[in-house]
Design a protein around this motif. Structure first.
Motif, mmCIF file in Angstrom:
data_model
loop_
_atom_site.group_PDB
_atom_site.id
_atom_site.type_symbol
_atom_site.label_atom_id
_atom_site.label_comp_id
_atom_site.label_asym_id
_atom_site.label_seq_id
_atom_site.Cartn_x
_atom_site.Cartn_y
_atom_site.Cartn_z
ATOM 1 N N THR A 1 0.752 -1.219 0.044
ATOM 2 C CA THR A 1 0.057 -0.099 -0.071
ATOM 3 C C THR A 1 0.818 1.309 0.013
ATOM 4 O O THR A 1 0.304 2.332 -0.035
ATOM 5 C CB THR A 1 -0.926 0.021 1.144
ATOM 6 N N LEU A 2 2.187 1.017 -0.096
ATOM 7 C CA LEU A 2 3.177 2.435 0.149
ATOM 8 C C LEU A 2 3.047 2.964 -1.472
ATOM 9 O O LEU A 2 2.882 2.231 -2.418
ATOM 10 C CB LEU A 2 4.498 1.798 0.568
ATOM 11 N N ASP A 3 3.053 4.269 -1.406
ATOM 12 C CA ASP A 3 3.291 4.936 -2.714
ATOM 13 C C ASP A 3 4.516 4.551 -3.552
ATOM 14 O O ASP A 3 5.345 4.003 -3.017
ATOM 15 C CB ASP A 3 3.328 6.407 -2.411
ATOM 16 N N LYS A 4 4.261 4.755 -4.754
ATOM 17 C CA LYS A 4 5.320 4.424 -5.957
ATOM 18 C C LYS A 4 6.608 4.797 -5.606
ATOM 19 O O LYS A 4 7.681 4.137 -5.552
ATOM 20 C CB LYS A 4 4.743 4.731 -7.060
ATOM 21 N N GLU A 5 6.889 6.080 -5.299
ATOM 22 C CA GLU A 5 8.033 6.702 -5.060
ATOM 23 C C GLU A 5 8.728 6.017 -3.763
ATOM 24 O O GLU A 5 9.901 5.643 -3.973
ATOM 25 C CB GLU A 5 7.913 8.177 -4.810
ATOM 26 N N ALA A 6 8.130 5.643 -2.824
ATOM 27 C CA ALA A 6 8.759 5.014 -1.558
ATOM 28 C C ALA A 6 9.053 3.650 -1.979
ATOM 29 O O ALA A 6 10.035 2.930 -1.386
ATOM 30 C CB ALA A 6 7.727 4.974 -0.370
ATOM 31 N N LEU A 7 8.279 2.910 -2.799
ATOM 32 C CA LEU A 7 8.789 1.623 -3.200
ATOM 33 C C LEU A 7 9.890 1.391 -4.023
ATOM 34 O O LEU A 7 10.653 0.547 -3.810
ATOM 35 C CB LEU A 7 7.469 0.810 -3.936
ATOM 36 N N LYS A 8 9.809 2.554 -5.055
ATOM 37 C CA LYS A 8 11.155 2.668 -5.936
ATOM 38 C C LYS A 8 12.353 2.833 -4.927
ATOM 39 O O LYS A 8 13.573 2.479 -5.286
ATOM 40 C CB LYS A 8 10.958 3.906 -6.654
ATOM 41 N N ARG A 9 12.268 3.640 -4.038
ATOM 42 C CA ARG A 9 13.483 3.802 -3.119
ATOM 43 C C ARG A 9 13.883 2.669 -1.965
ATOM 44 O O ARG A 9 14.811 2.308 -1.980
ATOM 45 C CB ARG A 9 13.042 5.248 -2.182
ATOM 46 N N TRP A 10 12.837 2.026 -1.619
ATOM 47 C CA TRP A 10 13.002 1.202 -0.212
ATOM 48 C C TRP A 10 12.513 -0.167 -0.560
ATOM 49 O O TRP A 10 12.540 -1.150 0.175
ATOM 50 C CB TRP A 10 12.363 1.623 0.867
ATOM 51 N N GLY A 11 11.887 -0.516 -1.985
ATOM 52 C CA GLY A 11 11.347 -1.532 -2.343
ATOM 53 C C GLY A 11 12.358 -3.027 -1.916
ATOM 54 O O GLY A 11 11.870 -3.957 -1.368
#
Length: 120
Positions: free
Chosen positions: A69-79
């Motif tokens: 459910t995290l935003d795309k930018e957070a997933l790109k950075r921390w995925g």
């Protein structure tokens, strides 16, 4: 019966990342709801879209956030970090051939509190 994680998430594995409760702020309280399937434990979900947002033991200082459910930018950075698990909880009902290959510590139920039992 199907374990709650699989039933709620509709998946073999539910990815959560545990954080201090004090580090999490929800931007909307109007669409945030909690369901208590077990006394003292809350599942948070969005009443607008139905997303399962978190799970937490209400007497603990942590919250387990649903990674998907995290935003795309957070997933790109921390995925890569968020999708990597060294600890697997609620493995009592793991499925041979589907989830038994996962590397890391495995716990029968939870890894803390009364009844915590590690699977070897």
């Amino acid at each position: 019966p199907v374990p709650q994680c699989r039933k709620n998430g509709g998946s073999l594995i539910a990815y959560f990342h545990q954080l201090p409760t004090s580090s999490v702020a929800f931007t909307s309280q109007t669409t945030l709801s909690r369901y208590h399937a077990t006394e003292g434990c809350a599942r948070g979900f969005c009443t607008a879209c139905g997303s399962w947002l978190f799970w937490r033991r209400e007497d603990a200082g942590t919250i387990s956030i649903s990674v998907g459910t995290l935003d795309k930018e957070a997933l790109k950075r921390w995925g890569k970090l968020l999708a990597h698990a060294e600890v697997h909880l609620w493995c009592e009902d793991e499925i041979e051939g589907a989830t038994d290959h996962l590397q890391g510590e495995k716990w029968k139920l939870d890894n803390e509190g009364e009844g915590a039992e590690r699977i070897d």
